[in-house]
Design an enzyme around this catalytic site. Structure first.
Site, short mmCIF file in Angstrom:
data_model
loop_
_atom_site.label_atom_id
_atom_site.label_comp_id
_atom_site.label_asym_id
_atom_site.label_seq_id
_atom_site.Cartn_x
_atom_site.Cartn_y
_atom_site.Cartn_z
N MET A 39 -26.09 2.11 8.02
CA MET A 39 -27.24 3.01 7.97
C MET A 39 -27.35 3.87 9.23
SD MET A 39 -30.96 1.87 6.70
CE MET A 39 -31.30 2.12 4.97
N ASP A 72 -32.39 3.96 13.75
CA ASP A 72 -31.29 4.93 13.90
C ASP A 72 -30.94 5.21 15.37
OD1 ASP A 72 -31.52 5.02 11.21
OD2 ASP A 72 -31.94 7.16 11.03
N ARG A 121 -43.89 7.53 4.10
CA ARG A 121 -43.18 8.69 4.66
C ARG A 121 -43.94 10.01 4.52
NH1 ARG A 121 -38.38 7.94 6.78
NH2 ARG A 121 -37.03 6.26 6.08
N GLY A 127 -31.12 -4.98 7.68
CA GLY A 127 -31.38 -5.09 9.12
C GLY A 127 -32.75 -4.57 9.52
N ASP A 160 -39.98 12.81 13.81
CA ASP A 160 -40.91 13.66 13.03
C ASP A 160 -42.35 13.18 13.16
OD1 ASP A 160 -39.07 15.42 12.16
OD2 ASP A 160 -38.77 14.50 10.19
N GLY A 181 -39.46 4.72 8.04
CA GLY A 181 -38.69 3.53 7.67
C GLY A 181 -39.04 2.34 8.55
N LYS A 190 -40.21 4.65 17.37
CA LYS A 190 -39.62 3.70 16.42
C LYS A 190 -38.49 4.34 15.64
CE LYS A 190 -39.97 4.38 12.58
NZ LYS A 190 -40.07 4.83 11.20
N THR A 191 -37.42 3.68 15.40
CA THR A 191 -36.40 3.95 14.38
C THR A 191 -35.15 3.15 14.69
OG1 THR A 191 -34.98 5.50 13.23
CG2 THR A 191 -35.53 6.14 15.47
N TYR A 251 -30.63 -1.82 4.67
CA TYR A 251 -31.95 -2.41 4.47
C TYR A 251 -32.02 -3.84 5.01
CZ TYR A 251 -32.64 1.76 1.78
OH TYR A 251 -32.74 3.08 1.43
P1 FBP Z 1 -36.81 6.28 10.13
O1 FBP Z 1 -36.09 7.39 10.82
O2 FBP Z 1 -38.05 6.69 9.44
O3 FBP Z 1 -37.04 5.12 11.05
O4 FBP Z 1 -35.85 5.71 8.98
C1 FBP Z 1 -34.48 5.63 9.17
C2 FBP Z 1 -33.75 5.05 7.98
O5 FBP Z 1 -33.73 3.65 8.05
C3 FBP Z 1 -32.34 5.62 7.92
O6 FBP Z 1 -31.44 4.84 8.64
C4 FBP Z 1 -32.06 5.67 6.44
O7 FBP Z 1 -31.16 6.70 6.15
C5 FBP Z 1 -33.40 5.94 5.86
O8 FBP Z 1 -34.35 5.43 6.76
C6 FBP Z 1 -33.62 5.32 4.50
O9 FBP Z 1 -34.87 5.73 4.02
P2 FBP Z 1 -35.68 5.03 2.87
O10 FBP Z 1 -36.34 3.84 3.46
O11 FBP Z 1 -36.71 6.03 2.48
O12 FBP Z 1 -34.72 4.65 1.79
#
Ligand code: FBP
Length: 551
Positions: free
Chosen positions: A250, A205, A145, A425, A176, A81, A202-203, A423
């Site tokens: 999120m 989350d 992904r 943010g 991952d 993401g 990165k993330t 999304y």
């Molecule tokens: P990453 O762990 O790959 O950084 O993504 C996190 C995230 O933004 C989560 O907060 C959210 O649940 C998910 O991606 C949404 O995924 P997608 O972009 O595939 O809809």
């Protein structure tokens, strides 16, 4: 008309602040051998070539930079993401490589790991890099992904890496992707493929953090964006005094984003999934708790409020988790379920669930129980992320309040509004913190490559101090690993950082939340500021502030 906004044009000129140590030649200070955080024997067996490598720290060196007479080609991948600051990791990496040797080259693999496997790439040049400095998004090369975890993919990648004479690959991703970076590093080392692999944390989350990685990039900016709009909603709420706002945030699993936004905006209720699980709460317990706060505020004439709901909540409610597990099992054995009418599906599900789970299912709002029988992912599993938890909670609280009214325990009014922030943010222009941190992570990755490291994560620490005092270096990824059960098998993975209920950030919330529920203590952080005093522009997150309060 100019394609760039005025802010974008000014922001392009921002020079991210590097840690003092990375501003000139560096030498490597090699620490002692390392161990994984758990399951040492298994991790060592799976990573015989890269296990136990030492921690590396950079220190200023005299004279010319060692290794800078070597010309190197490097590849970079954005994985998973989007998170604000990805472009700065790439521009930092680019500048770091060019500072080492002007002849060094950087190739971006397109749309995530697929670009490496399918040989889709572009060379990143001055013009391209300048276009993306300090901007949000991952659009410079795109992201994807696809999991990079199969020998066939490693071998296909090897062909293009050899063709482009690439001797190092930087993988920018979450837990991952970094786990897979370690597996790839091990594979290439074991097979004498001369390609180093370096990961970057990165993330949005915030769940890729540990003793060695203080925060993942993007968390700071994304939470600042959400906190701005939550603050705006709180002000609206406090002006009209007629709505309860249920705001889902999120964060696939952990509640770090919700906690951080809670600390920044002081809502009336801030739900933390990890606490719900630890207290073994049911959905009903949660609904009763919220309804009680609504009723108590109503007694004082406050028929309004804000509730923050973490995206991953329902997975942490044990009874709900059990329901979902039973449904997944049941649906896997029913190949023609999709052909049943909606009512037939409902009846089928209810009659095949255990009594407890059937009760949970029947108590759900009809829209949610329908959703659970309709939408399934590619593996046939119920898609939890599609459940509109914020609406579900508001509806159930509304029902509970009606009952309480009949019992004479609620005299107020209850009208709900719902929001989901996610999304909006993920691709914001990085805050100064993320702009600096990401640039430093990339620049630092160039130094890790220069010193021959592989299977390391780029690490920049001491982040609550001014950026000049940040500490740069690398940690072996195997150090962050343990064994976990994934898809029915024991696998080596980076330990995901769920929210620590013993940690200072959560304790800060606990110390204040009763008052926030009773009174109206909203704080309004406002938009991210890029220009102005450092206390407004360069603040790290509240989470990091509390985590390092005694440092
Ligand atoms: P990453 O762990 O790959 O950084 O993504 C996190 C995230 O933004 C989560 O907060 C959210 O649940 C998910 O991606 C949404 O995924 P997608 O972009 O595939 O809809």
């Amino acid at each position: 008309m100019d394609k760039k906004s005025v802010l974008q044009q000014l922001r392009a000129a921002y020079q991210p602040k590097l840690p003092a140590v990375l501003r000139g030649p560096v030498k490597v200070v090699v620490g002692s051998a390392t161990d994984s955080v758990a399951d040492q024997a298994d991790i060592k067996r799976i990573f015989p070539c890269t296990y136990g490598q030492p921690q590396l720290t950079f220190a200023p060196a005299d004279g010319a930079q060692e290794g800078s007479n070597r010309v190197i080609n490097v590849g970079v991948i954005l994985s998973g993401g989007q998170a604000p600051g990805g472009h700065n990791v790439i521009s930092g990496l680019y500048d770091g490589l060019k500072a080492l040797n002007k002849e060094n080259r950087l190739y971006g693999f397109l749309m995530g790991p697929d670009g490496l496997v399918n040989h889709d790439y572009k060379e990143l040049t001055d013009d391209i890099i300048d276009e993306y400095r300090n901007t949000g998004g991952f659009d410079i090369i795109g992201s994807g992904r696809t999991k990079l975890d199969k020998v066939e993919q490693f071998e296909k990648g090897r062909i293009i890496l050899e063709q482009l004479n690439i001797s190092a690959l930087v993988i920018i991703g979450g837990d991952d992707s970094n786990t897979n970076a370690a597996i790839l590093a091990e594979y290439y080392k074991a097979h004498n493929v001369p390609v180093q692999v370096i990961g970057c944390p990165k993330t949005i989350d915030g769940d890729l953090k540990n003793e060695f990685i203080e925060t993942s990039f993007g968390f700071d900016t994304a939470t600042k964006v959400y906190a701005e709009v939550i603050g705006n909603i709180e002000r609206d709420c406090n002006s009209a005094k007629k709505y309860w706002h249920f705001i889902k945030l999120m964060g696939r699993s952990a509640s770090h984003i919700t906690l951080e936004c809670g600390l920044q905006t002081q809502p009336n209720i801030c739900i933390i999934s990890e606490e719900v699980e630890a207290k073994n709460m049911t959905l009903n317990d949660l609904v009763n708790q919220i309804a009680q706060v609504v009723a108590d505020r109503a007694k004082h004439g406050m028929n309004y409020g804000t509730v923050l709901v973490p995206e991953g909540l329902i997975e942490f409610i044990p009874a709900f988790r059990k329901l979902i597990d039973e449904m997944n099992e049941m649906l896997a054995n029913h190949t023609t379920f999709g052909q049943l009418y909606a009512d037939e599906r409902r009846e089928y599900v209810i009659s095949h669930l255990s009594n407890d789970s059937a009760l949970v299912f029947m108590r759900l709002p009809l829209s949610v129980s329908r959703q659970l029988t309709l939408d399934r992912d590619a593996h046939g599993n119920v898609q939890l992320s599609l459940v509109e938890t914020e609406k579900m909670l508001a509806e159930m609280v509304g029902r509970r309040l009606k009952e309480m009214k009949m019992e004479g325990r609620f005299q107020g009014k209850f009208a709900a509004q719902h929001h989901f922030f996610g999304y909006e943010g993920r691709c914001a222009a990085p805050s100064n913190f993320d702009a600096d941190y990401c640039y430093a992570l990339g620049y630092n990755a160039a130094q890790l490559i220069n010193c021959g490291a592989t299977g390391y994560m780029s690490s920049v620490r001491n982040l609550t101090k001014p950026s000049s005092e940040w500490v740069a270096g690398g940690f072996p990824i195997t150090m962050m690993m343990n064994m976990e059960r994934r898809s029915g098998k024991e696998k080596p993975v980076i330990k995901k950082a769920l929210l620590d209920l013993e940690g200072k950030p959560f304790k800060a919330l606990v110390a204040m939340r009763d008052e926030w529920a009773r009174e109206t203590c909203y704080t309004y952080p406002g938009p991210i500021q890029y220009f102005g005093p450092a206390e407004v522009c360069d603040q790290p997150s509240r989470t990091m502030y509390y985590e390092h309060i005694d440092d």
